[in-house]
Design a protein around this motif. Structure first.
Motif, short mmCIF file in Angstrom:
data_model
loop_
_atom_site.label_atom_id
_atom_site.label_comp_id
_atom_site.label_asym_id
_atom_site.label_seq_id
_atom_site.Cartn_x
_atom_site.Cartn_y
_atom_site.Cartn_z
N LYS A 16 0.83 -1.20 0.00
CA LYS A 16 0.00 0.00 0.00
C LYS A 16 0.86 1.24 0.00
N GLY A 17 0.38 2.24 -0.73
CA GLY A 17 1.01 3.54 -0.69
C GLY A 17 0.51 4.28 0.53
N PRO A 18 0.92 5.55 0.68
CA PRO A 18 0.50 6.33 1.84
C PRO A 18 -1.02 6.46 1.95
N GLN A 19 -1.74 6.45 0.81
CA GLN A 19 -3.19 6.57 0.83
C GLN A 19 -3.89 5.24 0.56
N GLY A 20 -3.19 4.13 0.66
CA GLY A 20 -3.79 2.83 0.42
C GLY A 20 -3.24 2.22 -0.85
N PRO A 21 -3.93 1.21 -1.39
CA PRO A 21 -3.43 0.53 -2.59
C PRO A 21 -3.29 1.50 -3.77
N VAL A 22 -2.32 1.23 -4.62
CA VAL A 22 -2.09 2.04 -5.81
C VAL A 22 -3.03 1.60 -6.93
N LEU A 23 -3.22 0.29 -7.05
CA LEU A 23 -4.05 -0.25 -8.13
C LEU A 23 -5.51 -0.36 -7.70
N PRO A 24 -6.43 -0.08 -8.64
CA PRO A 24 -7.86 -0.27 -8.34
C PRO A 24 -8.15 -1.74 -8.05
N GLU A 25 -9.28 -1.99 -7.43
CA GLU A 25 -9.66 -3.35 -7.05
C GLU A 25 -9.97 -4.23 -8.26
N GLY A 26 -10.63 -3.69 -9.26
CA GLY A 26 -11.00 -4.47 -10.44
C GLY A 26 -9.78 -4.86 -11.25
N PRO A 27 -9.68 -6.14 -11.65
CA PRO A 27 -8.51 -6.60 -12.40
C PRO A 27 -8.25 -5.83 -13.70
N GLN A 28 -9.29 -5.59 -14.49
CA GLN A 28 -9.14 -4.86 -15.76
C GLN A 28 -8.63 -3.44 -15.49
N GLU A 29 -9.22 -2.78 -14.51
CA GLU A 29 -8.82 -1.41 -14.17
C GLU A 29 -7.41 -1.39 -13.60
N ALA A 30 -7.05 -2.42 -12.84
CA ALA A 30 -5.70 -2.49 -12.26
C ALA A 30 -4.65 -2.62 -13.36
N VAL A 31 -4.93 -3.43 -14.37
CA VAL A 31 -3.99 -3.58 -15.49
C VAL A 31 -3.88 -2.25 -16.24
N GLN A 32 -5.01 -1.59 -16.46
CA GLN A 32 -4.99 -0.29 -17.14
C GLN A 32 -4.18 0.73 -16.33
N ARG A 33 -4.31 0.72 -15.03
CA ARG A 33 -3.54 1.65 -14.17
C ARG A 33 -2.06 1.31 -14.23
N MET A 34 -1.73 0.03 -14.24
CA MET A 34 -0.34 -0.40 -14.33
C MET A 34 0.27 0.08 -15.66
N VAL A 85 -1.56 -11.50 -8.76
CA VAL A 85 -1.40 -12.02 -10.11
C VAL A 85 -2.50 -13.02 -10.50
N GLN A 86 -2.96 -13.82 -9.58
CA GLN A 86 -4.00 -14.81 -9.90
C GLN A 86 -5.31 -14.15 -10.32
N SER A 87 -5.57 -12.95 -9.82
CA SER A 87 -6.84 -12.28 -10.14
C SER A 87 -6.86 -11.70 -11.55
N PHE A 88 -5.72 -11.72 -12.24
CA PHE A 88 -5.64 -11.12 -13.57
C PHE A 88 -5.83 -12.13 -14.70
N ARG A 89 -6.14 -13.37 -14.36
CA ARG A 89 -6.31 -14.41 -15.37
C ARG A 89 -7.44 -14.13 -16.35
N GLY A 90 -8.47 -13.45 -15.91
CA GLY A 90 -9.62 -13.19 -16.78
C GLY A 90 -9.53 -11.89 -17.55
N VAL A 91 -8.44 -11.16 -17.40
CA VAL A 91 -8.30 -9.87 -18.07
C VAL A 91 -8.07 -10.09 -19.56
N ASN A 92 -8.57 -9.19 -20.36
CA ASN A 92 -8.43 -9.21 -21.81
C ASN A 92 -6.98 -9.46 -22.19
N VAL A 93 -6.75 -10.48 -23.02
CA VAL A 93 -5.39 -10.89 -23.41
C VAL A 93 -4.66 -9.76 -24.12
N ALA A 94 -5.35 -9.02 -24.98
CA ALA A 94 -4.70 -7.92 -25.70
C ALA A 94 -4.20 -6.85 -24.73
N LEU A 95 -4.95 -6.61 -23.67
CA LEU A 95 -4.53 -5.63 -22.66
C LEU A 95 -3.29 -6.12 -21.91
#
Length: 134
Positions: A16-34, A85-95
């Motif tokens: 966690k960063g100073p204000q909590g997690p850096v990545l959003p909770e949703g896997p798709q959104e987390a990959v987009q943020r990364m 990492v396990q939560s990202f298995r369903g994320v769009n392959v192209a992403l």
């Protein structure tokens, strides 16, 4: 948070960063943020390479604080990503492939920057030796 970053159940806690997690909770959104964080770091490295190539020490120095801030955010995000990492298995392959490509670019740019810095340092050392010999 425990010093070893584990919960009482023995499972790792998310970084966690100073204000909590850096990545959003949703896997798709987390990959987009990364991807976004990595792109920002790539842009800084591009600017840094240009500053080094043109020997613009003022620009190079000015970039260091921003690079440090984004690098810290990147590290926290990468740690979170690894833990989830396990939560990202369903994320769009192209992403995911886009993220991998941008990560490879980052690695390549970081290596190039390190080579340039080593070359500059060696140049300074050689000039110092020559000046001391005169």
């Amino acid at each position: 948070m425990n010093e070893d970053m584990t919960t009482n159940a023995g499972k790792p806690e998310a970084a966690k960063g100073p204000q909590g997690p850096v990545l959003p909770e949703g896997p798709q959104e987390a990959v987009q943020r990364m991807i976004k964080i990595t792109e920002q770091l790539n842009q800084i490295l591009d600017k840094e390479a240009m500053a080094l190539a043109t020997q613009d020490t003022i620009m190079f120095s000015a970039l260091q604080e921003e690079k440090h801030k984004i690098s810290q955010e990147y590290k926290m995000a990468a740690d979170e990503f690894t833990e989830r990492v396990q939560s990202f298995r369903g994320v769009n392959v192209a992403l995911l492939e886009r993220m991998d490509k941008i990560q490879e670019e980052l690695h390549s740019k970081a290596e190039a920057s390190q080579r340039i810095m080593k070359s500059i340092i060696e140049g300074f050392k050689q000039r110092t030796v020559v000046q001391q010999a005169e």
